[in-house]
Motif scaffolding. Structure first.
Motif, short mmCIF file in Angstrom:
data_model
loop_
_atom_site.label_atom_id
_atom_site.label_comp_id
_atom_site.label_asym_id
_atom_site.label_seq_id
_atom_site.Cartn_x
_atom_site.Cartn_y
_atom_site.Cartn_z
N PRO A 164 0.82 -1.22 0.00
CA PRO A 164 0.00 0.00 0.00
C PRO A 164 0.85 1.27 0.00
O PRO A 164 1.89 1.34 0.66
CB PRO A 164 -0.81 -0.12 1.30
CG PRO A 164 -0.02 -1.06 2.16
CD PRO A 164 0.65 -2.01 1.23
N GLY A 165 0.40 2.25 -0.77
CA GLY A 165 1.07 3.53 -0.80
C GLY A 165 0.53 4.46 0.27
O GLY A 165 -0.34 4.09 1.08
N LYS A 166 1.02 5.69 0.27
CA LYS A 166 0.55 6.68 1.22
C LYS A 166 -0.93 6.94 0.98
O LYS A 166 -1.35 7.15 -0.16
CB LYS A 166 1.35 7.97 1.07
CG LYS A 166 1.05 9.02 2.12
CD LYS A 166 1.93 10.25 1.94
CE LYS A 166 1.62 11.29 3.01
NZ LYS A 166 2.48 12.51 2.85
N GLY A 167 -1.71 6.91 2.03
CA GLY A 167 -3.15 7.13 1.89
C GLY A 167 -3.94 5.87 1.63
O GLY A 167 -5.15 5.92 1.39
N THR A 168 -3.27 4.72 1.68
CA THR A 168 -3.95 3.43 1.46
C THR A 168 -3.78 2.55 2.68
O THR A 168 -2.66 2.37 3.18
CB THR A 168 -3.37 2.70 0.23
OG1 THR A 168 -3.48 3.55 -0.91
CG2 THR A 168 -4.13 1.41 -0.02
N CYS A 169 -4.86 1.98 3.16
CA CYS A 169 -4.85 1.03 4.28
C CYS A 169 -4.67 -0.38 3.72
O CYS A 169 -5.48 -0.84 2.91
CB CYS A 169 -6.16 1.14 5.07
SG CYS A 169 -6.41 -0.21 6.26
N GLY A 170 -3.62 -1.05 4.15
CA GLY A 170 -3.36 -2.41 3.65
C GLY A 170 -4.48 -3.38 3.96
O GLY A 170 -4.82 -4.24 3.14
N GLY A 171 -5.08 -3.24 5.14
CA GLY A 171 -6.18 -4.12 5.51
C GLY A 171 -7.39 -3.96 4.62
O GLY A 171 -8.07 -4.92 4.26
N TYR A 172 -7.67 -2.70 4.23
CA TYR A 172 -8.77 -2.44 3.32
C TYR A 172 -8.47 -3.03 1.94
O TYR A 172 -9.33 -3.65 1.31
CB TYR A 172 -9.02 -0.93 3.20
CG TYR A 172 -10.04 -0.57 2.13
CD1 TYR A 172 -11.40 -0.72 2.37
CD2 TYR A 172 -9.63 -0.14 0.87
CE1 TYR A 172 -12.34 -0.42 1.39
CE2 TYR A 172 -10.55 0.16 -0.11
CZ TYR A 172 -11.91 0.02 0.15
OH TYR A 172 -12.83 0.29 -0.83
N LEU A 173 -7.24 -2.84 1.48
CA LEU A 173 -6.85 -3.36 0.17
C LEU A 173 -7.02 -4.88 0.12
O LEU A 173 -7.50 -5.43 -0.87
CB LEU A 173 -5.40 -2.97 -0.13
CG LEU A 173 -4.86 -3.33 -1.51
CD1 LEU A 173 -5.71 -2.71 -2.61
CD2 LEU A 173 -3.41 -2.88 -1.63
#
Length: 446
Positions: free
Chosen positions: A127-136
């Motif tokens: 995940p990049g900045k502004g992205t939640c890995g759990g959501y992805l």
């Protein structure tokens, strides 16, 4: 439990997605995460550093990749180690498979795993900045993601996802705070659902153990508790009724044991004989409908099954598994990894032998054969020498009737548990999909 919707929606411009909450956007995956297909294979090279390899099966069979998994040892270059060492928040997906439905199966990395790298046939989504890995990860859990990637996979006998297909996958994208809230909500709810599934699976295990115990006692002790017993001469069996005869399998068949057809399972023609493979056979002795394959009649002819024929798995993880054929299944032939036993009904009931293959005694015998072998294989020659104890015909029939009745009760309970599990899994999938696509608002759910 019901959930409210967002107050305002807008068109996403994507047919599968429809409307999304007004405050959300849609983004190509490459703009919110780094997509890195791995090139780290399982071969060890002298000029590389030792690492632990997270491979295809680690991802396919686990929701999360954690330090306690039995990773295989391999080597990787310094560049590969920097690029593919697993970090907290990473999602790993399968990108190659023989089945397009097994493409893009995700697993989440909840903590940094120093020394563990992402292996070949996988892609790392960081995940990049502004992205939640759990959501992805939850987006990748949706049936939509699987379906899209299955259609975009290239190949004929083996399917693969290219970097372009993964990178340009469009996802619904809420603000970071909402992503975190959705991920936390789904972690809690899916954990609750998974706990219920585990309880049902534990109940199934207990029911299966009870089923096997009932069968084992009946086919080795009979139904009369006062019958006179004798030593069986077999260490793990103990005593058997004195009037029962012992016979080897080769002495109660009408013809030599036979291997099945070494043909590819390609056709799916309901007008042709069904091609029974070990993967078609369910634990309750029935055939799965979703795996139906057929053979042209001219190929099937030498391998056609007749009423009461028993099939035995001869190799692999399912070695020892059995199936008894009934004409209720329609015309069937059988595959090469199976062995057919045609029981002489003047000597024993086919169902007596079949129930024997469900007993502890039989499985202990299978284990004893495998201990002596370098690979998991039980040949026709070895099956020929399997010894079973046979009561008079009338007693066989009484015991078979008893077992049919008792196992039917247990099978009904197991089927109810399996139905409950399927419903729970459907609810889990639907809940994840609804939350990550904004169909429900979970921001204030405690």
């Amino acid at each position: 439990m019901s959930f409210r919707k967002y107050e305002e929606y807008k068109e996403s411009g994507i047919e599968w997605l429809g409307e999304i909450p007004a405050g959300w956007t849609t983004q190509k995956l490459k703009f919110v995460a780094r997509v890195q297909p791995s090139n780290v294979d399982k071969k060890s090279k002298k000029d590389e550093k030792e690492v632990l390899l997270c491979n295809y099966t680690d991802v396919y069979y686990n929701e999360e990749i954690t330090a306690d998994l039995p990773f295989m040892k391999a080597t990787a270059s310094d560049v590969q180690i920097r690029k593919f060492t697993l970090k907290r928040g990473d999602t790993i997906i399968t990108k190659d498979s023989e089945d397009p439905n097994d493409i893009a199966v995700p697993a989440y990395v909840p903590q940094d795993l120093d020394g563990v790298v992402c292996g070949y046939h996988l892609a790392l989504l960081r995940p990049g900045k502004g992205t939640c890995g759990g959501y992805l990860k939850r987006v990748m859990d949706t049936q939509y993601a699987r379906s899209v990637f299955a259609t975009r996979a290239n190949g004929i006998t083996r399917y693969g996802l290219g970097t372009y297909a993964i990178s340009n996958f469009i996802i619904p994208f809420p603000p970071l705070e909402e992503q975190n809230q959705i991920a936390a909500f789904l972690d809690k709810e899916t954990t609750n659902i998974d706990t219920l599934i585990d309880k049902q699976e534990q109940l199934i295990t207990l029911l299966q153990e009870k089923r096997q115990a009932i069968i084992s006692h009946a086919v080795t002790r009979g139904l009369n508790p006062n019958v006179k017993m004798k030593d069986s001469g077999i260490e793990w069996l103990g005593e058997v009724p004195e009037h029962w005869e012992v016979k080897k399998l080769k002495h109660i068949v009408t013809k030599p044991l036979m291997y099945g057809a070494n043909e590819a399972a390609i056709d799916d023609d309901r007008d042709q004989p069904r091609f029974v493979r070990i993967t078609d056979i369910r634990n309750n002795g029935t055939l799965r409908e979703d795996t139906f394959r057929s053979l042209p009649p001219h190929l099937a002819k030498p391998y056609m099954l007749r009423e009461g024929d028993v099939l035995l798995a001869r190799s692999g993880a399912t070695v020892g598994k059995s199936f008894i054929y009934s004409s209720d299944w329609g015309e069937c032939c059988f595959a090469g990894y199976l062995i057919k036993a045609s029981i002489d009904t003047s000597k024993a009931s086919p169902y007596w032998f079949y129930h024997y293959t469900e007993s502890d005694y039989y499985w202990n015998w299978i284990s004893s054969i495998l201990i002596q072998a370098t690979i998991q294989n039980v040949s026709a020659e070895k099956y020929n020498n399997f010894s079973l104890f046979i009561p008079p015909k009338q007693e066989q029939n009484r015991i078979i009737s008893y077992l049919d009745k008792e196992t039917a009760k247990i099978d009904t309970l197991i089927e109810k548990c399996e139905t409950a599990i399927e419903l729970l899994k459907e609810r889990r999938t639907a809940l994840v999909s609804a939350a990550v696509t904004g169909k429900i608002d979970v921001r204030d759910v405690g």
